[in-house]
Design a protein around this motif. Structure first.
Motif, short mmCIF file in Angstrom:
data_model
loop_
_atom_site.label_atom_id
_atom_site.label_comp_id
_atom_site.label_asym_id
_atom_site.label_seq_id
_atom_site.Cartn_x
_atom_site.Cartn_y
_atom_site.Cartn_z
N LEU A 1 0.84 -1.09 -0.05
CA LEU A 1 -0.10 0.13 -0.06
C LEU A 1 0.77 1.22 0.04
O LEU A 1 0.36 2.31 -0.08
N MET B 1 -0.03 4.07 -2.47
CA MET B 1 -1.42 4.42 -2.78
C MET B 1 -1.58 6.08 -2.53
O MET B 1 -0.89 6.79 -1.94
N LEU C 1 -6.82 1.68 -4.27
CA LEU C 1 -7.34 0.23 -3.85
C LEU C 1 -8.57 -0.28 -4.08
O LEU C 1 -9.48 0.59 -3.69
N HIS D 1 -2.07 -9.58 -5.13
CA HIS D 1 -3.42 -8.81 -4.61
C HIS D 1 -3.29 -9.07 -2.97
O HIS D 1 -2.64 -9.96 -2.44
N ALA E 1 -8.60 -7.56 -2.27
CA ALA E 1 -8.37 -6.03 -2.80
C ALA E 1 -6.97 -5.96 -3.66
O ALA E 1 -6.25 -6.93 -3.60
N PRO F 1 -4.29 -3.19 -5.60
CA PRO F 1 -3.93 -1.81 -5.93
C PRO F 1 -3.96 -1.72 -7.34
O PRO F 1 -3.50 -2.40 -8.08
#
Length: 834
Positions: A709, A712, A743, A766, A775, A777
């Motif tokens: 993440l 992000m 995301l 994922h 989830a 990105p």
């Protein structure tokens, strides 16, 4: 002369096998009319497997995953075909030739019969023993409930034991091959628990023969046989490697694996919770149902006649019509298990022969059989012998993966039947002095007949005849006088069955006495013996599995009928949404899965995290929803508050099967972008944070995924879009347009051991969000996103299964050819001497 004798034996064996087939189809005569068994678990299977089976029929491919229940789960333990399992195709052919359940009864008798022949039992005596074994009530109860994988697995237990005994009794090569074949079929029948119990029995056999080898100084022969049996084990496992590997892999993520939650640590294991494992345990008295079927009353719903006390009570107070209606299904069971559909009755004749066998059979087989009986009895007690059960759960590999521990009595029953047949063998071979044999016969009759007589005269020794259902009956309005009548009836059926057991024991002992005294020929004795077995077992089994359990083929193959609510939902052309059915038990229902992708389902190995989601968040939300129906005008705001229900894309709610469903306009759809990510430390924090969070705006992510993440950019989720373009159980394609590197959360269950994500054709990692969802990105811009279920365990496992199958078939061919050549040489030598 030898050739004539051999031909006679072939004719005898052929006739016996035909007798097994005729007997099976006489019992299951509705099959001859084209009917099929109407069993609850069979219907559940058809509901669970509907999406997977339909996909196979349409494409010829294996889906390996289904979204039809619990949000989505691997289909390994539901319906998956493994192309590499060549030997399993024999089973498919057999099931076509002799369809179940009659076909299974034939296999029970056939393989036990083969075992008796290998142990030197006269064919006709072995046939009688095979019928005695195959007609155990336990098997018929399983078939009536639809536990067909369990039934199928157990059919091969005798074949596996036959191979092991052959290997340890001077036929190591042939015995090992028989073991490999039997175990290969057993594993492909796909009930690991029953195979595990058979494995415990084989271990006890091995220990007994090791002790004998040390005592008799034949350790090298024992080691050779054990080594070949180990190779047989490897080959059998290899032929089923794809099935076993995928099951093993998934098991870690199912409720049979370890949980990441740290609550209730005393009850946790690396598998199932201890309370769950031991919920169905025998008590000390319930084991007596092997000998006296209604020792604990029978099943939860037993019919009684006009002589019962409950009938008389209702006849006096409400008339004959009410009395007949009530006594058609009385709650007779008063044992300690939560429920019991029927007793597991072995037969009074079998139990008598087992006791006689303890007196007249000598040698290693007697001791391993006795060990199996004692060990299986103690383990069947479960929580009532917690010292042993906890030891097994904590230290015996794999034992914590299975529940309903009383099922281990399958090896107890098998061993008792085998010792009984070995007792018949000793009597037939006349190796004991007649006077000694008659003395031992008398001892066996006094022990078991005396036990039966004791409960005829003093039934109160069994207990107070008060069961766990009595309190519920009292709450339902049954007066104490009626409950007393019910207890009297429980006492009455115990005395009745104990008296019947006494009669059958006396008749069995009488037949043996007449044969030993040469007042009855062996052929007549065996014919009467078979009649005695049928008289003992047939009526009991027919109470729990009879013609009423069959239905038309069309109904059996399509057990669920779409309700008005189902029909309305099926008009929706959206390929991927979920349904919450409030009119059924959420976790004990397969009917919803038959028509839709259900929020609930029916399976004994659902995913651990989904079970935890249900326990901690989903179930409270469902209760909130049900409460919302008390104020219909507020139901929309209630649904808006159900974050977990909505993140699972629950589009429809069935609250009345005869009315149109409630459409949930707050379901979040197939996928969405979030504006915020909240990192959590562990599973405890993550599942707690689900309460009241806004799934549309934020995602809860375990800190172990934090590296994924780091690039992000949050904000602007409302300006990004993602839509589902294509759906298959094992494949999903989306079109996404992201304002920033954002995301995306998908309303699909996270399972990394097979699901792979692709962005514009390039595989990418994922992660898991919101405890159970996938989830991903997504870079800024327009992209094609795909999820493909491609578990390496299945494809690699199938290759190993194919190679192992070919190797085992080659070994069979080589040994067969070698045996043929030796026989030809021997016959030539004999012919030359003549």
């Amino acid at each position: 002369m030898a050739k004539i004798k051999g031909n006679r034996n072939i004719l005898a064996v052929t006739g016996i096998i035909l007798f097994f087939i005729i007997t099976a189809f006489l019992y299951f005569s509705p099959q001859l009319e084209g009917k099929k068994l109407d069993a609850g678990d069979t219907a559940h299977y058809l509901g669970m497997a509907k999406e997977v089976n339909d996909f196979r029929a349409e494409t010829g491919e294996e889906a390996l995953w289904t979204n039809s229940m619990f949000g989505g789960m691997p289909a390994y333990l539901i319906s998956v075909k493994h192309g590499g399992e060549l030997l399993a195709r024999v089973q498919t052919f057999y099931n076509t030739l002799l369809p179940r359940p009659a076909g299974y009864l034939v296999l029970y008798c056939l393989f036990f019969f083969v075992l008796t022949l290998l142990l030197g039992v006269n064919p006709f005596a072995g046939a009688a023993g095979a019928l005695m074994y195959g007609f155990a009530t336990f098997f018929f109860v399983l078939m009536g409930a639809g536990h067909m994988t369990k039934v199928h697995t157990l059919t091969y237990m005798a074949l596996v034991v036959a191979g092991v005994l052959m290997a340890y009794r001077n036929q190591p090569v042939a015995g090992s091959l028989v073991t490999a074949i039997g175990l290969s079929w057993m594993l492909s029948a796909n009930h690991p628990q029953m195979t595990y119990y058979a494995g415990i029995m084989v271990v006890l056999i091995g220990i007994s023969y090791l002790v004998a080898a040390v005592r008799e100084k034949t350790l090298p022969a024992f080691l050779k046989a054990s080594g070949l049996l180990l190779i047989a084990l490897v080959l059998a496992v290899g032929t089923n490697f794809g099935r076993l590997y995928t099951t093993y892999e998934y098991g870690k993520d199912s409720i049979r694996g370890a949980s990441e939650l740290t609550t209730d640590e005393d009850n946790q294991t690396a598998g199932l919770d201890k309370n769950y494992i031991l919920d169905y345990s025998y008590d000390w008295g319930e084991a007596m149902t092997a000998f006296i079927p209604r020792f604990k009353g029978g099943g939860m719903s037993e019919p009684l006649g006009e002589k019962s006390e409950v009938y008389r009570f209702f006849e006096k107070n409400q008339g004959k019509a009410a009395a007949k209606q009530v006594t058609a299904a009385l709650p007779m069971y008063w044992g300690s298990q939560p429920i019991s559909s029927a007793p597991f009755y072995y037969g009074a004749v079998l139990c008598f022969l087992f006791v006689l066998g303890l007196f007249v059979v000598k040698g290693t087989d007697k001791w391993w059989i006795a060990a199996v009986v004692v060990v299986s009895f103690l383990l069947s007690l479960g929580k009532n012998a917690a010292w042993l059960s906890n030891f097994m759960i904590d230290y015996f590999p794999g034992y914590n993966k299975f529940r309903d521990v009383k099922n281990i009595i399958v090896i107890q029953h098998f061993s008792m039947a085998l010792l009984g047949v070995l007792a018949i063998r000793e009597i037939y071979l006349q190796r004991l002095d007649k006077a000694i044999l008659l003395k031992k016969l008398k001892h066996a009759w006094f022990i078991l007949g005396g036990l039966a007589l004791l409960f005829v005269v003093f039934p109160g020794l069994a207990g107070d005849f008060t069961g766990p259902t009595d309190a519920r009956l009292a709450q339902a309005g049954w007066p104490e006088q009626l409950l007393g009548a019910l207890r009297d009836d429980r006492r009455m059926v115990l005395r009745t069955d104990a008296f019947k057991a006494l009669i059958f024991i006396s008749l069995a002992a009488g037949l043996i006495w007449l044969y030993v005294k040469q007042k009855l020929k062996a052929s007549y004795a065996l014919a009467l013996w078979v009649a005695l077995i049928f008289a003992d077992m047939w009526p009991v089994n027919k109470k729990y599995l009879n013609d009423d359990n069959f239905t038309s083929k069309s109904k059996a193959e399509a057990p669920y009928k779409a309700s008005a609510a189902d029909q309305e939902i099926l008009k929706d052309t959206d390929p991927d949404y979920r349904v919450l059915n409030l009119t059924v038990s959420l976790f004990q229902d397969a009917s919803t899965s038959y028509f839709h992708k259900s929020l609930g389902g029916y399976h004994g190995a659902k995913m651990e995290r989904y079970q935890e989601l249900f326990d901690h968040q989903l179930f409270p939300e469902v209760r909130t929803l049900i409460g919302g129906f008390q104020k219909p005008e507020a139901i929309d705001s209630v649904m808006r508050s159900l974050s977990v229900v909505n993140m699972l894309n629950t589009k429809y709610i069935i609250y009345d099967p005869n009315r149109a469903p409630l459409q949930n306009h707050h379901a979040l759809g197939h996928a969405w972008f979030v504006d915020e990510v909240k990192l959590v430390e562990d599973a405890n924090e993550e599942i707690a944070a689900l309460a009241g969070f806004d799934a549309a705006e934020e995602a809860l992510v375990d800190q172990r995924f934090s590296e994924m993440l780091k690039d992000m950019q949050f904000g602007g989720a409302g300006e990004s879009q993602i839509e589902l373009l294509e759906y298959r159980p094992n494949y999903l394609k989306y079109k996404a347009r992201a304002k920033n590197t954002s995301l995306a959360v998908f309303s699909e269950i996270y399972y990394p051991k097979g699901w792979k994500a692709y962005i514009d054709g390039q595989e990418t990692d994922h992660l898991r969000a919101n405890y159970v969802l996938r989830a991903l990105p997504v870079p800024a811009g327009e992209h094609e996103i795909e999820f493909r279920f491609e578990p390496a365990s299945y494809f690699t496992g199938n290759k190993i299964s194919l190679a192992s199958s070919l190797l085992l078939i080659l070994a069979l061919a080589l040994v067969g050819y070698s045996t043929y050549k030796k026989k030809a040489v021997h016959e030539k030598e004999v012919s030359g001497k003549a």
